[in-house]
Design a protein around this motif. Structure first.
Motif, PDB file in Angstrom:
ATOM      1  N   THR A   1      37.478  -6.151 -48.316  1.00 27.31           N
ATOM      2  CA  THR A   1      37.379  -5.537 -49.600  1.00 27.31           C
ATOM      3  C   THR A   1      36.130  -4.285 -49.144  1.00 27.31           C
ATOM      4  OG1 THR A   1      37.502  -7.427 -50.754  1.00 27.31           O
ATOM      5  CG2 THR A   1      36.335  -5.269 -51.933  1.00 27.31           C
ATOM      6  N   VAL A   2      36.703  -3.132 -49.219  1.00 22.16           N
ATOM      7  CA  VAL A   2      35.928  -1.973 -48.874  1.00 22.16           C
ATOM      8  C   VAL A   2      35.269  -1.551 -50.404  1.00 22.16           C
ATOM      9  CG1 VAL A   2      36.009   0.472 -48.293  1.00 22.16           C
ATOM     10  CG2 VAL A   2      37.403  -1.199 -47.004  1.00 22.16           C
ATOM     11  N   GLN A   3      33.874  -1.425 -50.170  1.00 22.52           N
ATOM     12  CA  GLN A   3      33.238  -1.170 -51.429  1.00 22.52           C
ATOM     13  C   GLN A   3      32.429   0.366 -51.135  1.00 22.52           C
ATOM     14  OE1 GLN A   3      30.116  -4.196 -51.485  1.00 22.52           O
ATOM     15  NE2 GLN A   3      31.708  -5.553 -52.805  1.00 22.52           N
ATOM     16  N   ALA A   4      32.354   1.137 -52.036  1.00 21.28           N
ATOM     17  CA  ALA A   4      31.862   2.603 -52.020  1.00 21.28           C
ATOM     18  C   ALA A   4      30.326   2.361 -51.695  1.00 21.28           C
ATOM     19  CB  ALA A   4      32.037   3.195 -53.180  1.00 21.28           C
ATOM     20  N   PRO A   5      29.824   3.304 -50.774  1.00 26.00           N
ATOM     21  CA  PRO A   5      28.321   3.286 -50.717  1.00 26.00           C
ATOM     22  C   PRO A   5      27.609   3.503 -52.254  1.00 26.00           C
ATOM     23  CG  PRO A   5      29.389   4.873 -49.146  1.00 26.00           C
ATOM     24  CD  PRO A   5      30.387   4.226 -50.093  1.00 26.00           C
ATOM     25  N   PRO A   6      26.329   3.206 -52.327  1.00 20.98           N
ATOM     26  CA  PRO A   6      25.667   3.362 -53.537  1.00 20.98           C
ATOM     27  C   PRO A   6      25.651   4.733 -53.856  1.00 20.98           C
ATOM     28  CG  PRO A   6      24.599   1.687 -52.033  1.00 20.98           C
ATOM     29  CD  PRO A   6      25.664   2.521 -51.195  1.00 20.98           C
ATOM     30  N   ALA A   7      25.846   5.206 -55.110  1.00 16.95           N
ATOM     31  CA  ALA A   7      25.801   6.315 -55.670  1.00 16.95           C
ATOM     32  C   ALA A   7      24.358   6.635 -56.012  1.00 16.95           C
ATOM     33  CB  ALA A   7      26.464   6.654 -56.942  1.00 16.95           C
ATOM     34  N   PRO A   8      23.748   7.948 -55.964  1.00 10.62           N
ATOM     35  CA  PRO A   8      22.431   8.256 -55.970  1.00 10.62           C
ATOM     36  C   PRO A   8      22.130   7.904 -57.729  1.00 10.62           C
ATOM     37  CG  PRO A   8      23.577   9.879 -54.869  1.00 10.62           C
ATOM     38  CD  PRO A   8      24.552   8.996 -55.235  1.00 10.62           C
ATOM     39  N   ALA A   9      20.936   7.404 -57.883  1.00 10.23           N
ATOM     40  CA  ALA A   9      20.439   7.082 -59.223  1.00 10.23           C
ATOM     41  C   ALA A   9      18.959   6.739 -58.987  1.00 10.23           C
ATOM     42  CB  ALA A   9      21.617   5.775 -59.746  1.00 10.23           C
ATOM     43  N   PRO A  10      18.260   6.608 -60.087  1.00  9.51           N
ATOM     44  CA  PRO A  10      16.813   6.409 -60.005  1.00  9.51           C
ATOM     45  C   PRO A  10      16.600   4.855 -59.456  1.00  9.51           C
ATOM     46  CG  PRO A  10      17.205   7.340 -61.985  1.00  9.51           C
ATOM     47  CD  PRO A  10      18.586   7.140 -61.290  1.00  9.51           C
ATOM     48  N   GLY A  11      15.743   4.558 -58.551  1.00  9.98           N
ATOM     49  CA  GLY A  11      15.583   3.264 -57.862  1.00  9.98           C
ATOM     50  C   GLY A  11      16.573   3.007 -56.916  1.00  9.98           C
ATOM     51  N   VAL A  12      17.620   3.558 -56.614  1.00  9.96           N
ATOM     52  CA  VAL A  12      18.591   3.263 -55.660  1.00  9.96           C
ATOM     53  C   VAL A  12      17.943   3.987 -54.328  1.00  9.96           C
ATOM     54  CG1 VAL A  12      20.842   3.638 -54.666  1.00  9.96           C
ATOM     55  CG2 VAL A  12      20.481   3.202 -56.995  1.00  9.96           C
ATOM     56  N   ASP A  13      17.935   2.917 -53.226  1.00  8.71           N
ATOM     57  CA  ASP A  13      17.507   3.405 -52.056  1.00  8.71           C
ATOM     58  C   ASP A  13      18.757   4.075 -51.123  1.00  8.71           C
ATOM     59  OD1 ASP A  13      16.462   3.705 -49.522  1.00  8.71           O
ATOM     60  OD2 ASP A  13      16.402   1.719 -48.909  1.00  8.71           O
ATOM     61  N   LEU A  14      18.660   5.426 -50.978  1.00  5.22           N
ATOM     62  CA  LEU A  14      19.612   5.999 -50.448  1.00  5.22           C
ATOM     63  C   LEU A  14      19.761   5.947 -48.770  1.00  5.22           C
ATOM     64  CD1 LEU A  14      19.727   9.152 -52.869  1.00  5.22           C
ATOM     65  CD2 LEU A  14      21.137   7.218 -53.079  1.00  5.22           C
ATOM     66  N   ALA A  15      18.717   5.446 -48.349  1.00  8.24           N
ATOM     67  CA  ALA A  15      18.689   5.340 -46.945  1.00  8.24           C
ATOM     68  C   ALA A  15      19.508   4.162 -46.484  1.00  8.24           C
ATOM     69  CB  ALA A  15      17.266   5.249 -46.285  1.00  8.24           C
ATOM     70  N   TYR A  16      19.681   3.226 -47.336  1.00  7.69           N
ATOM     71  CA  TYR A  16      20.004   1.862 -47.231  1.00  7.69           C
ATOM     72  C   TYR A  16      21.337   1.768 -46.274  1.00  7.69           C
ATOM     73  CZ  TYR A  16      22.038  -2.771 -47.846  1.00  7.69           C
ATOM     74  OH  TYR A  16      22.446  -4.075 -47.695  1.00  7.69           O
ATOM     75  N   GLY A  17      21.381   1.386 -45.131  1.00 10.18           N
ATOM     76  CA  GLY A  17      22.590   1.339 -44.210  1.00 10.18           C
ATOM     77  C   GLY A  17      23.047   2.702 -43.636  1.00 10.18           C
ATOM     78  N   ARG A  18      22.379   3.650 -43.859  1.00  8.00           N
ATOM     79  CA  ARG A  18      22.823   4.938 -43.163  1.00  8.00           C
ATOM     80  C   ARG A  18      22.573   4.928 -41.857  1.00  8.00           C
ATOM     81  NH1 ARG A  18      26.355   7.433 -46.581  1.00  8.00           N
ATOM     82  NH2 ARG A  18      25.942   7.079 -48.434  1.00  8.00           N
ATOM     83  N   ALA A  19      23.159   5.877 -41.243  1.00  6.12           N
ATOM     84  CA  ALA A  19      22.994   6.168 -39.622  1.00  6.12           C
ATOM     85  C   ALA A  19      21.551   6.527 -39.293  1.00  6.12           C
ATOM     86  CB  ALA A  19      23.952   7.298 -39.323  1.00  6.12           C
ATOM     87  N   VAL A  20      20.976   5.967 -38.137  1.00 11.00           N
ATOM     88  CA  VAL A  20      19.558   6.121 -37.885  1.00 11.00           C
ATOM     89  C   VAL A  20      19.597   6.462 -36.288  1.00 11.00           C
ATOM     90  CG1 VAL A  20      17.379   5.485 -37.765  1.00 11.00           C
ATOM     91  CG2 VAL A  20      18.888   4.451 -39.587  1.00 11.00           C
ATOM     92  N   THR A  21      18.779   7.184 -35.992  1.00 11.94           N
ATOM     93  CA  THR A  21      18.744   7.621 -34.485  1.00 11.94           C
ATOM     94  C   THR A  21      17.221   7.921 -34.402  1.00 11.94           C
ATOM     95  OG1 THR A  21      18.767  10.096 -34.866  1.00 11.94           O
ATOM     96  CG2 THR A  21      20.678   9.138 -34.403  1.00 11.94           C
ATOM     97  N   ALA A  22      16.804   7.542 -32.884  1.00 15.15           N
ATOM     98  CA  ALA A  22      15.358   7.465 -32.845  1.00 15.15           C
ATOM     99  C   ALA A  22      15.107   8.004 -31.143  1.00 15.15           C
ATOM    100  CB  ALA A  22      14.731   6.226 -32.813  1.00 15.15           C
ATOM    101  N   SER A  23      13.874   8.127 -31.055  1.00 15.19           N
ATOM    102  CA  SER A  23      13.306   8.922 -29.794  1.00 15.19           C
ATOM    103  C   SER A  23      13.690   7.684 -28.790  1.00 15.19           C
ATOM    104  CB  SER A  23      12.042   9.117 -29.627  1.00 15.19           C
ATOM    105  OG  SER A  23      11.077   8.168 -30.347  1.00 15.19           O
TER     106      SER A  23
END
Length: 310
Positions: free
Chosen positions: A156-178
Motif C-alpha cells: 500500500t503506497v501512501q502519499a508523503p505528508p502534505a505541508p500543514a501546521p505542525g507537520v515535520d516536512l523533513a521526516y523521511g526525506r533524503a539526507v546527505t552529510a559530510s
C-alpha cells in the motif's frame, strides 16, 4: 501501470531506505506471518499444500502479509521471501520476484541451496522495495513464484505528508552529510525519533572524522517547499548534557536559488533543541553546518525538523 486496487489483508509498516544488498539467513520462526498465497493457473492449491499436491518438496512463503510504503527516501521497505525443503534430499531451488510498475525490487531472482533438515529449515532472503517519486497512492502487488506456487504481498503506497501546521516536512526525506560514522546514518536524523535514550541504537547522525571540522548535514526535497521554522536536536543526556557533547558553533541554512542562506547562527550553544524561526523561504534543502562541538571530537545530531510558516 496496473492500478487495480486490492483489499489489504494485513498491513505491516516496515522502516526503509534506498535499496541495499539483500541478506540471506537460515532458520525462521514458526510464528512467522505467511503472505497471501495463491496458486498459479492450473494449480489446485497453494503454499505447503500445493507442494505436497505436486510432489514438490519446496515450499514458498513470504512475510509480512502486507506492506505500507512511500516515496520518502529515508523510509525504505522490504519483505522476506523463504524457500523450505520439506523433502528428504538436499536440493537447489529458486524463486522469481516481480512488482507492479513503477515499484522496483532489489532482486529479480532468489536462488539457494536447501539442505535436507529435520525439522525443516527455511532459507530467507530480504528483498528491498523502492517506491519511485510520483508513484500514485494505491495498492501494488509484489509477487514471488517458485515452480507452481505463487505468493503475493500487497504494498500500500501512501502519499508523503502534505505541508500543514505542525507537520515535520523533513521526516523521511533524503539526507546527505559530510561523513557518516558506523551505524549513525544520515537517515537517522529524519526518522522522527529525537529521544536521546535511543542514540546508542543508531537513532541519530554522527560524523566520521574525529576532531575535524566543519561537518554538515543536509535534508533535501524533490520539489521546493516553503519553510518558516527549523528545529535542530543535538545529543545530550541528563548525565552528559549537550553542553558537554552537543554541537557548539553552527549555522542553520536554507538553499534558495542554488545559494545557501544562513537563517540562524549559534556560537557557544549548550541546548539540546535549538529552534530557528525566520521569514518564510521557499527552498529545496536545509543544512546544519557545524564549526565545532562541545566535546571537540564529533558532531552529533539526533534530529532535524522543518516546518511550514504558521
Amino acid at each position: 501501470m496496473n492500478t487495480v486496487v486490492k483489499s489489504v489483508r494485513t498491513v505491516t509498516a516496515i522502516a526503509f531506505v534506498a535499496i541495499t544488498a539483500s541478506t540471506l539467513t537460515m532458520g525462521g520462526s514458526a510464528h512467522e506471518a505467511r503472505a497471501d498465497t495463491r496458486p498459479t493457473a492450473g494449480t489446485p492449491a497453494a503454499g505447503r499444500s500445493a507442494a505436497k499436491a505436486s510432489a514438490d518438496p519446496v515450499v514458498l512463503s513470504a512475510s509480512p502479509a502486507g506492506l505500507t510504503g512511500s516515496e520518502l527516501a529515508c523510509l525504505p521497505t522490504k519483505f522476506d521471501v523463504s524457500l523450505t525443503n520439506t523433502g528428504a534430499k538436499s536440493l537447489f531451488a529458486d524463486a522469481t520476484l516481480s512488482a507492479e510498475p513503477p515499484i522496483v525490487l532489489s532482486d529479480q531472482v532468489f536462488s539457494t541451496y536447501l539442505p535436507a533438515a529435520d525439522p525443516d529449515r527455511p532459507v530467507t532472503r530480504s528483498v528491498g522495495v523502492r517506491v519511485p517519486p510520483g508513484t500514485p497512492s494505491g495498492t501494488y502487488d509484489l509477487t514471488a513464484v517458485s515452480g507452481k506456487q505463487r505468493v503475493v504481498v500487497p504494498l500500500t503506497v501512501q502519499a508523503p505528508p502534505a505541508p500543514a501546521p505542525g507537520v515535520d516536512l523533513a521526516y523521511g526525506r533524503a539526507v546527505t552529510a559530510s561523513s557518516t560514522h558506523g551505524n549513525f546514518t544520515t537517515c537517522a536524523a529524519v526518522d522522527g525519533d529525537s529521544d536521546y535514550l535511543h542514540w546508542g541504537s543508531g537513532y541519530g547522525w554522527n560524523d566520521a572524522d574525529k576532531g575535524v571540522f566543519p561537518d554538515w548535514l543536509a535534508v533535501e526535497w524533490p520539489e521546493p517547499v516553503e519553510l518558516g521554522r527549523i528545529e535542530t536536536v543535538t545529543y545530550g543526556t541528563p548525565a552528559r548534557p549537550a553542553a558537554l557533547q552537543g554541537i557548539k558553533d553552527f549555522d542553520v541554512q536554507v538553499r534558495s536559488g542554488g545559494e545557501w542562506l544562513t537563517v540562524g547562527s549559534y556560537r557557544g550553544n549548550t541546548l539540546d533543541r535549538i529552534v530557528t524561526t525566520f521569514d518564510p523561504v521557499t527552498t529545496d534543502a536545509v543544512r546544519v553546518f557545524v564549526h565545532a562541538s562541545n566535546s571537540a571530537d564529533y558532531s552529533r545530531i539526533l534530529e532535524v525538523e522543518a516546518y511550514a510558516p504558521e
